[in-house]
Design an enzyme around this catalytic site. Structure first.
Site, mmCIF file in Angstrom:
data_model
loop_
_atom_site.group_PDB
_atom_site.id
_atom_site.type_symbol
_atom_site.label_atom_id
_atom_site.label_comp_id
_atom_site.label_asym_id
_atom_site.label_seq_id
_atom_site.Cartn_x
_atom_site.Cartn_y
_atom_site.Cartn_z
ATOM 1 C CG ASN A 167 91.736 68.520 91.885
ATOM 2 O OD1 ASN A 167 92.329 67.644 92.679
ATOM 3 N ND2 ASN A 167 90.265 69.089 92.159
ATOM 4 C CG ASN A 201 93.922 80.354 89.631
ATOM 5 O OD1 ASN A 201 93.238 81.410 89.471
ATOM 6 N ND2 ASN A 201 95.016 80.274 89.630
ATOM 7 C CB ALA A 202 90.966 83.007 92.955
ATOM 8 C CE1 TYR A 247 86.299 79.991 92.227
ATOM 9 C CE2 TYR A 247 84.112 79.685 91.227
ATOM 10 C CZ TYR A 247 84.977 80.084 92.219
ATOM 11 O OH TYR A 247 84.236 80.438 93.282
ATOM 12 C CB CYS A 300 92.036 67.934 85.384
ATOM 13 S SG CYS A 300 90.313 68.521 85.080
ATOM 14 C CD GLU A 341 91.783 63.248 85.342
ATOM 15 O OE1 GLU A 341 92.020 64.251 85.506
ATOM 16 O OE2 GLU A 341 90.560 62.829 84.991
ATOM 17 C CB CYS A 394 91.432 65.240 80.973
ATOM 18 S SG CYS A 394 91.855 66.464 82.380
HETATM 19 N N1 THU Z 1 88.793 67.121 88.280
HETATM 20 C C1 THU Z 1 89.683 66.376 87.965
HETATM 21 O O1 THU Z 1 91.009 66.684 88.240
HETATM 22 N N2 THU Z 1 89.652 65.575 87.255
HETATM 23 C C2 THU Z 1 88.600 65.067 86.788
HETATM 24 O O2 THU Z 1 88.468 63.853 86.103
HETATM 25 C C3 THU Z 1 87.281 65.910 86.857
HETATM 26 C C4 THU Z 1 87.240 66.804 87.858
HETATM 27 C C5 THU Z 1 88.781 68.388 88.853
HETATM 28 C C6 THU Z 1 88.787 69.815 88.335
HETATM 29 C C7 THU Z 1 88.284 70.667 89.703
HETATM 30 O O3 THU Z 1 89.253 70.947 90.576
HETATM 31 C C8 THU Z 1 87.404 69.519 90.472
HETATM 32 O O4 THU Z 1 87.766 68.175 89.936
HETATM 33 C C9 THU Z 1 85.886 69.594 90.331
HETATM 34 O O5 THU Z 1 85.554 69.673 89.039
#
Ligand code: THU
Length: 141
Positions: free
Chosen positions: A50, A53-54, A56, A61, A63, A97
């Protein structure tokens, strides 16, 4: 209940790649690091983390990053995906995702969820995103 199979070696490779990616996560706002890895139709593994970014909502993610890496490398089918988080609550892919994976995967594609100990759950994509919309809906009848 769907029957899903994935060999020990691909599972080990996905777990290792997702965990390594997780270490490079950029998550200064949530401090919630996630790694993911996808296996393509050639047997290649592509990882992502993941990237927050500032502003948000612009964060990406793990994935989504792994799927982008797969496409960049020429992969066009996701045959398995593994998400690696840590802590007591399992990190399953977010709704967005799941849909992104839907583009490149089949209903029975395994989605593995790991924590700091190891792989804890297996789902099929169809279990995570039932009655989904995909590329075939856009093909003429
Ligand atoms: N996040 C992921 O990268 N994958 C997931 O399956 C769930 C959430 C990240 C997004 C964000 O950077 C942080 O986890 C908190 O939500």
């Amino acid at each position: 209940m769907a029957i899903i199979t994935l060999g020990d070696e691909p599972q080990r490779a996905l777990l290792q790649a997702a965990r390594a990616a997780r270490l490079n996560a950029y998550a200064p706002y949530s401090n919630f690091r996630v790694g993911a890895a996808v296996l393509d139709e050639q047997g290649q593994v592509h990882a992502g983390c993941n990237v927050e970014n500032a502003a948000y909502p612009q964060g990406v993610c793990a994935e989504a990053a792994a799927l982008s890496a797969m496409v960049l490398a020429g992969g066009r089918r996701a045959t398995a995906l593994l998400v690696a988080g840590e802590g007591p609550t399992l990190v399953t892919p977010c709704g967005g995702c799941r849909q992104k994976l839907r583009e490149f995967a089949a209903p029975d594609t395994p989605v593995l969820v790991a924590d700091g100990v190891g792989v804890q759950r297996w789902f099929t994509l169809d279990e995570l995103l039932p009655h989904s919309f995909g590329p075939e809906h856009l093909k003429p009848a």
